[in-house]
Design an enzyme around this catalytic site. Structure first.
Site, PDB file in Angstrom:
ATOM      1  N   TRP A 110       0.820  -1.399   0.352  1.00 45.77           N
ATOM      2  CA  TRP A 110      -0.228  -0.026  -0.080  1.00 45.77           C
ATOM      3  C   TRP A 110       0.681   1.386   0.139  1.00 45.77           C
ATOM      4  CZ3 TRP A 110       2.078   1.358   4.321  1.00 45.77           C
ATOM      5  CH2 TRP A 110       2.425   0.951   5.258  1.00 45.77           C
TER       6      TRP A 110
ATOM      7  N   LYS B 187      -2.247  -7.423  -8.229  1.00 52.57           N
ATOM      8  CA  LYS B 187      -2.657  -7.916  -7.210  1.00 52.57           C
ATOM      9  C   LYS B 187      -2.293  -6.654  -6.159  1.00 52.57           C
ATOM     10  CE  LYS B 187      -3.908  -8.777  -3.330  1.00 52.57           C
ATOM     11  NZ  LYS B 187      -4.061  -8.153  -2.557  1.00 52.57           N
ATOM     12  N   PRO B 188      -2.745  -5.438  -5.649  1.00 49.83           N
ATOM     13  CA  PRO B 188      -3.260  -4.367  -5.371  1.00 49.83           C
ATOM     14  C   PRO B 188      -3.136  -4.240  -4.203  1.00 49.83           C
ATOM     15  CG  PRO B 188      -4.973  -3.609  -6.784  1.00 49.83           C
ATOM     16  CD  PRO B 188      -4.167  -4.837  -6.901  1.00 49.83           C
TER      17      PRO B 188
ATOM     18  N   GLY C  50       6.434  -6.842  -0.300  1.00 45.58           N
ATOM     19  CA  GLY C  50       5.406  -6.489   0.855  1.00 45.58           C
ATOM     20  C   GLY C  50       6.415  -6.819   1.553  1.00 45.58           C
ATOM     21  N   SER C  51       5.470  -7.902   2.231  1.00 44.88           N
ATOM     22  CA  SER C  51       6.114  -8.098   4.066  1.00 44.88           C
ATOM     23  C   SER C  51       7.034  -9.258   3.499  1.00 44.88           C
ATOM     24  CB  SER C  51       5.436  -7.791   4.749  1.00 44.88           C
ATOM     25  OG  SER C  51       4.673  -8.460   4.908  1.00 44.88           O
TER      26      SER C  51
ATOM     27  N   GLU D  10      10.936  -8.765  -3.295  1.00 52.98           N
ATOM     28  CA  GLU D  10      10.865  -7.446  -2.848  1.00 52.98           C
ATOM     29  C   GLU D  10      10.176  -7.360  -1.634  1.00 52.98           C
ATOM     30  OE1 GLU D  10      13.107  -5.384  -3.950  1.00 52.98           O
ATOM     31  OE2 GLU D  10      13.709  -6.490  -5.869  1.00 52.98           O
ATOM     32  N   LEU D  11      11.266  -7.065  -0.337  1.00 48.45           N
ATOM     33  CA  LEU D  11      10.712  -7.000   1.034  1.00 48.45           C
ATOM     34  C   LEU D  11      10.332  -6.049   1.963  1.00 48.45           C
ATOM     35  CD1 LEU D  11      11.038 -10.762   1.433  1.00 48.45           C
ATOM     36  CD2 LEU D  11       9.476  -9.527   0.762  1.00 48.45           C
TER      37      LEU D  11
ATOM     38  N   CYS E  53      10.163   1.157   1.894  1.00 47.14           N
ATOM     39  CA  CYS E  53      10.847   0.319   1.629  1.00 47.14           C
ATOM     40  C   CYS E  53      12.648   0.832   2.505  1.00 47.14           C
ATOM     41  CB  CYS E  53      11.327  -1.043   0.705  1.00 47.14           C
ATOM     42  SG  CYS E  53      11.483  -0.510  -0.497  1.00 47.14           S
TER      43      CYS E  53
ATOM     44  N   GLU F 252      11.491  -3.648  11.364  1.00 50.35           N
ATOM     45  CA  GLU F 252      10.692  -2.402  10.494  1.00 50.35           C
ATOM     46  C   GLU F 252      10.080  -1.498  11.379  1.00 50.35           C
ATOM     47  OE1 GLU F 252      10.593  -2.230   5.714  1.00 50.35           O
ATOM     48  OE2 GLU F 252       9.164  -3.543   6.933  1.00 50.35           O
TER      49      GLU F 252
HETATM   50  P1  NAD Z   1       2.172  -7.441   2.939  1.00 55.05           P
HETATM   51  O1  NAD Z   1       2.960  -8.052   2.596  1.00 55.05           O
HETATM   52  O2  NAD Z   1       1.341  -7.231   4.338  1.00 55.05           O
HETATM   53  O3  NAD Z   1       1.053  -7.061   1.760  1.00 55.05           O
HETATM   54  C1  NAD Z   1       1.740  -7.142   0.183  1.00 55.05           C
HETATM   55  C2  NAD Z   1       0.511  -7.678  -0.619  1.00 55.05           C
HETATM   56  O4  NAD Z   1       0.693  -8.857  -0.291  1.00 55.05           O
HETATM   57  C3  NAD Z   1      -1.289  -6.782  -0.762  1.00 55.05           C
HETATM   58  O5  NAD Z   1      -1.544  -7.119  -1.882  1.00 55.05           O
HETATM   59  C4  NAD Z   1      -1.804  -8.677   0.370  1.00 55.05           C
HETATM   60  O6  NAD Z   1      -3.100  -8.665  -0.346  1.00 55.05           O
HETATM   61  C5  NAD Z   1      -1.039  -9.730  -0.471  1.00 55.05           C
HETATM   62  N1  NAD Z   1      -0.802 -11.685   0.423  1.00 55.05           N
HETATM   63  C6  NAD Z   1      -1.333 -10.929   1.787  1.00 55.05           C
HETATM   64  N2  NAD Z   1      -1.102 -12.643   2.107  1.00 55.05           N
HETATM   65  C7  NAD Z   1      -0.596 -12.828   0.739  1.00 55.05           C
HETATM   66  C8  NAD Z   1      -0.783 -14.178   0.129  1.00 55.05           C
HETATM   67  N3  NAD Z   1      -0.605 -15.325   1.542  1.00 55.05           N
HETATM   68  N4  NAD Z   1      -0.273 -15.161  -0.897  1.00 55.05           N
HETATM   69  C9  NAD Z   1      -0.613 -13.814  -1.796  1.00 55.05           C
HETATM   70  N5  NAD Z   1      -0.457 -12.200  -1.204  1.00 55.05           N
HETATM   71  C10 NAD Z   1      -0.979 -12.106   0.087  1.00 55.05           C
HETATM   72  O7  NAD Z   1       2.597  -6.228   3.214  1.00 55.05           O
HETATM   73  P2  NAD Z   1       2.327  -4.361   3.178  1.00 55.05           P
HETATM   74  O8  NAD Z   1       1.627  -4.542   4.536  1.00 55.05           O
HETATM   75  O9  NAD Z   1       0.638  -4.690   2.165  1.00 55.05           O
HETATM   76  O10 NAD Z   1       3.559  -3.644   3.191  1.00 55.05           O
HETATM   77  C11 NAD Z   1       4.308  -2.828   3.524  1.00 55.05           C
HETATM   78  C12 NAD Z   1       5.841  -4.168   3.712  1.00 55.05           C
HETATM   79  O11 NAD Z   1       6.383  -3.860   2.015  1.00 55.05           O
HETATM   80  C13 NAD Z   1       6.596  -3.211   4.680  1.00 55.05           C
HETATM   81  O12 NAD Z   1       7.294  -4.590   4.637  1.00 55.05           O
HETATM   82  C14 NAD Z   1       7.838  -3.013   3.102  1.00 55.05           C
HETATM   83  O13 NAD Z   1       8.742  -3.108   3.649  1.00 55.05           O
HETATM   84  C15 NAD Z   1       7.422  -3.687   1.732  1.00 55.05           C
HETATM   85  N6  NAD Z   1       7.688  -3.065   0.749  1.00 55.05           N
HETATM   86  C16 NAD Z   1       8.545  -3.619   0.334  1.00 55.05           C
HETATM   87  C17 NAD Z   1       8.792  -3.077  -0.878  1.00 55.05           C
HETATM   88  C18 NAD Z   1      10.832  -3.206  -1.854  1.00 55.05           C
HETATM   89  O14 NAD Z   1      11.040  -3.338  -2.913  1.00 55.05           O
HETATM   90  N7  NAD Z   1      11.482  -4.175  -1.084  1.00 55.05           N
HETATM   91  C19 NAD Z   1       8.447  -1.986  -1.507  1.00 55.05           C
HETATM   92  C20 NAD Z   1       7.341  -1.259  -0.546  1.00 55.05           C
HETATM   93  C21 NAD Z   1       7.231  -1.930   0.314  1.00 55.05           C
END
Ligand code: NAD
Length: 505
Positions: A135, A159-160, A208-209, A230-231, A264, A367
């Site tokens: 997000w 899938k956002p 994401g995370s 990319e986490l 991130c 984080e």
């Molecule tokens: P999140 O992992 O909770 O969610 C990310 C996405 O994954 C969402 O679209 C979510 O619906 C989806 N998702 C959740 N469970 C899933 C599953 N089991 N299978 C497939 N998809 C699933 O992350 P968040 O809270 O939305 O974002 C914050 C995190 O993103 C932070 O840890 C941040 O550091 C990281 N981030 C990393 C980068 C990078 O380039 N390294 C860039 C931006 C954000």
């Protein structure tokens, strides 16, 4: 079923999207598969033409997209308006260089077995790539991966995040609006929708995370499909005693607070050499005090744009993490020189500078993803490097010193996928370089010139005989005379000294 999208700034409902179910995901991916082959076959030049038209559509609709983005993220106008230009830059870069990056290779024969063969390595796309995003930068993060995948010839599903699907789904609707082939779509929903996508596509690019990334990598391994991750991060900044402290302080404040720290690659912790510690902290505090926090709007509208520097946090759960990190640090003896608590309504949190922190505290280890700058005094550069590496993450890092050569030597000692010397975040704009998290921060890389587009391809080996006799010496039937001749010849060619070439004992 549907999901209500709320403004983090005031909690109001700003949109509704459908919560797409696994069967809808499977059907959408199958529909894309039907069109992918013709998309691949139209060739790079034609695909690039569509992407350039799409870039123009994005730029023409930039204000509308930024407004929607602001409503669902709580970003200030200045930050809501950087995502579309970033995507345009990625389109420009990969549509200009992509053809060269995907050119098939025709290596020369390296030995007698292939002397009469034509060898080709052909880069062909994974048919359908799934791009799952968080997000914090809903438009930029989705498009920066979708663009090279499309140019490679793949069909793409984005899938956002369930918190921020509005601007990106509007942006992706623009693809159909320009009349482009139906090879790009958006599926909305939460984790279950994302999981169904991982089950349906041929390649997953996830941002994401670390927790979700691990689950996706596990499922991708079960399906034997590749994924790029990319986490999260806990990026350190090192300020050495010969640094330009004005620039370092400005960089620290922008690098740590920009997007309310929800980047991130945010500066999440700072190590300063003792001789300049106080001076640096004073400059940082002075600048943080000047930051204006609130909700503005587009230029010309009520609450004219560029009025605020810092917006809200993206959701309540995130605001809670930030509050916990700050409260726990203060309880353990840290001091908030400025900020330190939630502000106003919604999910606003005051830009915060913490000192007297150490590595027992969550604010230095986990984080935070919030507008916090924990600063620690260190004896020397060696201690700064040791502490910077004392983390399970390894996304990026920043070093400030007037001696750039020294800064680059320090960079080579840091366990991070990218290091900016006397700068913050600039590596994100260096598209020819890889953006890759090390350790728990990721797997694979995005961008990185040829890598950034070839990763969406399977490389196929095509070997053709240029001469075609009835049979080959190694084929059936095996006979002593021919067998021995082949054996002697291969030994003669493979060996690198005369005794072995001649088969002498
Ligand atoms: P999140 O992992 O909770 O969610 C990310 C996405 O994954 C969402 O679209 C979510 O619906 C989806 N998702 C959740 N469970 C899933 C599953 N089991 N299978 C497939 N998809 C699933 O992350 P968040 O809270 O939305 O974002 C914050 C995190 O993103 C932070 O840890 C941040 O550091 C990281 N981030 C990393 C980068 C990078 O380039 N390294 C860039 C931006 C954000």
């Amino acid at each position: 079923m549907s999901i209500e999208i709320r403004s983090p700034a005031d909690g109001s409902v700003v949109g509704v999207v459908s919560d797409q179910q696994p069967n809808e995901v499977t059907e959408a991916v199958e529909r894309l598969r039907e069109h992918q082959t013709s998309w691949e076959n139209i060739g790079f030049a034609e695909r690039a033409r569509w992407l350039r038209r799409y870039r123009d559509w994005l730029l023409d609709n930039e204000d509308q997209l930024a407004r929607i983005l602001q409503s669902e993220t709580g970003k200030p106008w200045a930050e809501a308006t950087i995502e579309v230009p970033y995507a345009a830059d990625v389109i420009n870069y990969y549509s200009k260089h992509g053809q060269r990056f995907l050119t098939e290779e025709t290596p020369r024969a390296h030995g007698p077995m292939t002397l009469t063969k034509r060898q080709r390595a052909v880069h062909r796309p994974y048919p359908v790539a799934g791009v799952i995003t968080p997000w914090n930068f809903p438009v930029a993060l989705s498009l920066m991966d979708a663009i090279p995948a499309l140019l490679a010839g793949a069909a793409v599903v984005v899938k956002p995040s369930e918190f921020t699907p509005l601007a990106i789904s509007t942006a992706l609707a623009g693809w159909a609006e320009i009349g482009a082939p139906p090879v790009l779509t958006c599926l909305t929903g939460a984790g279950a929708t994302g999981a169904a996508l991982v089950d349906a596509v041929d390649y997953v690019q996830f941002t994401g995370s670390t927790r979700t990334g691990t689950a996706i990598a596990t499922r991708a391994a079960e399906r034997l499909i590749p994924c790029g991750l990319e986490l999260g991060g806990k990026d350190p900044m090192l300020v050495l005693s010969d640094a330009d402290l004005d620039r370092a302080a400005n960089a620290a404040v922008w690098g740590g607070i920009c997007n309310s720290g929800q980047m991130c690659t945010s500066v999440e912790r700072i190590y300063v050499e003792a001789p300049v510690y106080e001076d640096f902290v004073n400059r940082v505090v002075a600048r943080v005090r000047e930051l204006r926090q609130g909700t503005d709007g587009p230029v010309g509208a009520a609450g004219a744009g560029f009025r605020y520097d810092v917006g809200a946090l993206a959701n309540q759960a995130q605001a809670e993490i930030v509050r916990r990190h700050v409260d726990e640090a203060i309880q353990a003896g840290a001091k908030a020189l400025v900020g330190g608590k939630p502000a106003g309504t919604g999910t606003f949190f005051e830009p915060t500078v913490l000192v007297d922190v150490d590595h027992t505290m969550a604010c230095m280890r986990e984080e935070t993803f919030g507008p916090t700058l924990p600063i620690m005094k260190v004896a020397n550069a060696d201690e700064a490097v040791r502490l910077a590496n004392d983390t399970p993450y390894g996304l990026s890092a920043t070093v400030f010193t007037r001696d750039t050569e020294h800064g680059e030597r320090i960079a080579r000692r840091l366990e991070a996928g990218a290091v900016n010397v006397n700068d913050v975040f600039t590596n994100l704009f260096a598209l020819p370089l890889p953006m890759a998290g090390w350790k728990q921060s990721g797997m694979g890389a995005r961008n990185g010139g040829a890598h950034g587009i070839r990763k969406y391809c399977r490389t196929q080996a095509i070997v053709s005989s240029r001469v075609a006799p009835r049979s080959e010496p190694m084929w059936y039937p095996y006979r002593p005379l021919r067998g021995n001749l082949v054996r002697r010849l291969t030994r003669f060619v493979m060996a690198r000294d005369l005794r072995r070439r001649l088969g002498l004992r």
